[in-house]
Design an enzyme around this catalytic site. Structure first.
Site, short mmCIF file in Angstrom:
data_model
loop_
_atom_site.label_atom_id
_atom_site.label_comp_id
_atom_site.label_asym_id
_atom_site.label_seq_id
_atom_site.Cartn_x
_atom_site.Cartn_y
_atom_site.Cartn_z
N MET A 1 0.84 -1.20 0.00
CA MET A 1 0.00 0.00 0.00
C MET A 1 0.87 1.25 0.00
O MET A 1 1.72 1.42 0.89
CB MET A 1 -0.91 0.00 1.23
CG MET A 1 -2.14 -0.87 1.08
SD MET A 1 -3.30 -0.69 2.46
CE MET A 1 -2.51 -1.72 3.70
N CYS A 86 -4.32 -0.43 -10.31
CA CYS A 86 -4.62 0.84 -9.65
C CYS A 86 -5.66 1.63 -10.47
O CYS A 86 -5.51 1.81 -11.67
CB CYS A 86 -3.33 1.66 -9.51
SG CYS A 86 -3.64 3.25 -8.72
N GLY A 191 -9.76 -8.41 -1.67
CA GLY A 191 -10.87 -7.48 -1.56
C GLY A 191 -11.70 -7.65 -0.31
O GLY A 191 -12.34 -8.68 -0.11
N ASP A 192 -11.63 -6.66 0.60
CA ASP A 192 -12.52 -6.53 1.75
C ASP A 192 -12.29 -7.54 2.87
O ASP A 192 -13.15 -7.70 3.74
CB ASP A 192 -14.02 -6.64 1.34
CG ASP A 192 -14.40 -5.59 0.30
OD1 ASP A 192 -13.68 -4.60 0.17
OD2 ASP A 192 -15.44 -5.80 -0.37
C1 LIG Z 1 -3.72 3.58 1.04
C2 LIG Z 1 -3.72 2.51 -0.01
C3 LIG Z 1 -2.64 2.38 -0.85
C4 LIG Z 1 -2.63 1.38 -1.83
N1 LIG Z 1 -1.52 1.23 -2.61
C5 LIG Z 1 -1.44 0.18 -3.46
C6 LIG Z 1 -0.26 -0.09 -4.20
O1 LIG Z 1 0.75 0.64 -4.11
N2 LIG Z 1 -0.25 -1.17 -5.01
C7 LIG Z 1 -1.33 -2.01 -5.13
O2 LIG Z 1 -1.28 -3.00 -5.84
N3 LIG Z 1 -2.47 -1.76 -4.47
C8 LIG Z 1 -2.54 -0.70 -3.64
N4 LIG Z 1 -3.69 -0.49 -2.93
C9 LIG Z 1 -4.84 -1.40 -3.12
C10 LIG Z 1 -4.76 -2.58 -2.15
O3 LIG Z 1 -3.59 -3.33 -2.39
C11 LIG Z 1 -5.95 -3.50 -2.28
O4 LIG Z 1 -6.01 -4.04 -3.57
C12 LIG Z 1 -7.28 -2.79 -1.99
O5 LIG Z 1 -7.18 -1.95 -0.87
C13 LIG Z 1 -8.39 -3.81 -1.76
O6 LIG Z 1 -8.00 -4.77 -0.81
P1 LIG Z 1 -8.45 -4.68 0.74
O7 LIG Z 1 -9.94 -4.65 0.73
O8 LIG Z 1 -7.83 -5.85 1.41
O9 LIG Z 1 -7.92 -3.36 1.22
C14 LIG Z 1 -3.75 0.52 -1.98
C15 LIG Z 1 -4.84 0.68 -1.13
C16 LIG Z 1 -4.84 1.65 -0.16
C17 LIG Z 1 -6.04 1.78 0.75
#
Ligand SMILES: Cc1cc2nc3c(=O)[nH]c(=O)nc-3n(C[C@H](O)[C@H](O)[C@H](O)COP(=O)(O)O)c2cc1C
Length: 303
Positions: A1, A86, A191-192
């Site tokens: 992230m 992204c 995701g989530d």
């Molecule tokens: C603050 C933030 C920064 C993120 N930066 C990246 C990143 O650099 N590369 C990437 O593949 N995904 C990035 N994501 C997306 C997350 O890797 C992930 O795919 C997304 O948040 C959904 O998964 P989750 O529900 O587990 O958060 C970012 C998400 C957040 C909230």
């Protein structure tokens, strides 16, 4: 992230509640060989003893992907991950990341460039179900045909950002498609997810090789260990993180203290007095002030 999983935070996770695999923040390859690389490449910063670290890169120029992948192979990363997921408007406008689902010829060139540059390192892609619409069936088949080693699927399209819940059924279907084309591919869902029970449920239900958890760590720092931290554990990790932030920021000036404060929401929660303490921490102007506050709390909390 981006702006979260820098080397200091990865160290914190690995020390207190380790994950199986880590990804760097996404690093733009297009500034390779320009003065801008000294800033972009900070996102690849690592401690020398990190052994489970995949570098994630993005950009538009296949030759730069090749050069950066060579650099990564020469510098002991465990893999190269290409961000094709992204949804940020600025990157989509440049035709990068999730927009590559609409440009298979460029996606193919990029993957080939990374495979050539990375040599023996595993090459993976992180993506979404599609860009403006659900393209998952053709997109996943296309990606799996490129001979990548791993595919991580986030269960939404880019246009929807995070508006709707991640579609795990489509993640499951994507895994079946990917493995029918390329039986050796590792397939991760994303995701989530908020805890390991949910993670295990989807891994079993859809026969996945694993999952990626991102924001889940914001509501439980110990998410990868499957437990919740006690007040004293949370105070201890918050202090340790701040100390490392102070030490590392002298050489690693990318991050300002204001950007650290999001971590207080992660550590200072769900214990008696957490809300008041967090509010006070949020008004501090230096990490040293915050450290003093946390030390006072630790003294009060100790028997
Ligand atoms: C603050 C933030 C920064 C993120 N930066 C990246 C990143 O650099 N590369 C990437 O593949 N995904 C990035 N994501 C997306 C997350 O890797 C992930 O795919 C997304 O948040 C959904 O998964 P989750 O529900 O587990 O958060 C970012 C998400 C957040 C909230």
């Amino acid at each position: 992230m981006e702006a979260v999983t820098d080397r200091v935070f990865r160290y914190m996770i690995e020390t207190y509640a380790p994950a199986d695999l880590y990804f760097t923040e996404f690093c733009c390859v297009d500034s390779w060989d320009t003065p801008g690389w000294s800033v972009s490449s900070k996102r690849l910063d690592r401690y020398p003893n990190e052994t489970k670290l995949i570098a994630q890169i993005w950009g538009s120029n296949p030759d730069k992907y090749y050069q950066v992948s060579r650099y990564l192979a020469a510098n002991n990363y465990q893999g190269v991950d290409i961000n094709m997921g992204c949804p940020d408007k600025a990157v989509i406008k440049k035709g990068c990341c999730a927009a590559l689902a609409d440009n298979q010829p460029l996606a193919r060139e990029i993957i080939q460039a990374v495979q050539e540059g990375a040599g023996n390192l595993p090459v993976s892609v992180k993506t979404r179900l599609g860009n403006k619409s659900d393209q998952s069936e053709i997109w996943v088949e296309f990606l799996a045909k490129q001979g990548i080693d791993m595919l991580t699927m986030h269960g939404r399209i880019a246009k929807d950002m995070s508006k709707y819940p991640a579609d795990w059924e489509k993640i499951g279907r994507s895994s079946v498609i990917a493995k029918s084309v390329n039986p050796d591919i590792k397939f991760l869902g994303n995701g989530d997810l908020l805890d390991l029970d949910q993670a295990k449920h989807y891994i079993d239900l859809y026969q996945l090789d694993g999952v990626m958890i991102a924001r889940g760590i914001f509501s439980n720092f110990f998410v990868f260990s499957g437990k919740k931290g006690t007040k004293s554990e949370l105070l201890k990790v918050a202090k340790k993180h701040l100390e490392l932030f102070i030490d590392s920021n002298q050489e690693y000036c990318l991050r300002r203290y204001s950007s650290f404060k999001k971590f207080f929401k992660m550590y200072i929660r769900e214990f008696e007095g957490a809300d008041q303490l967090r509010s006070r921490l949020m008004t501090t102007t230096t990490p040293e002030q915050a450290l003093d506050l946390l030390s006072d709390q630790e003294t009060l909390a100790s028997p």
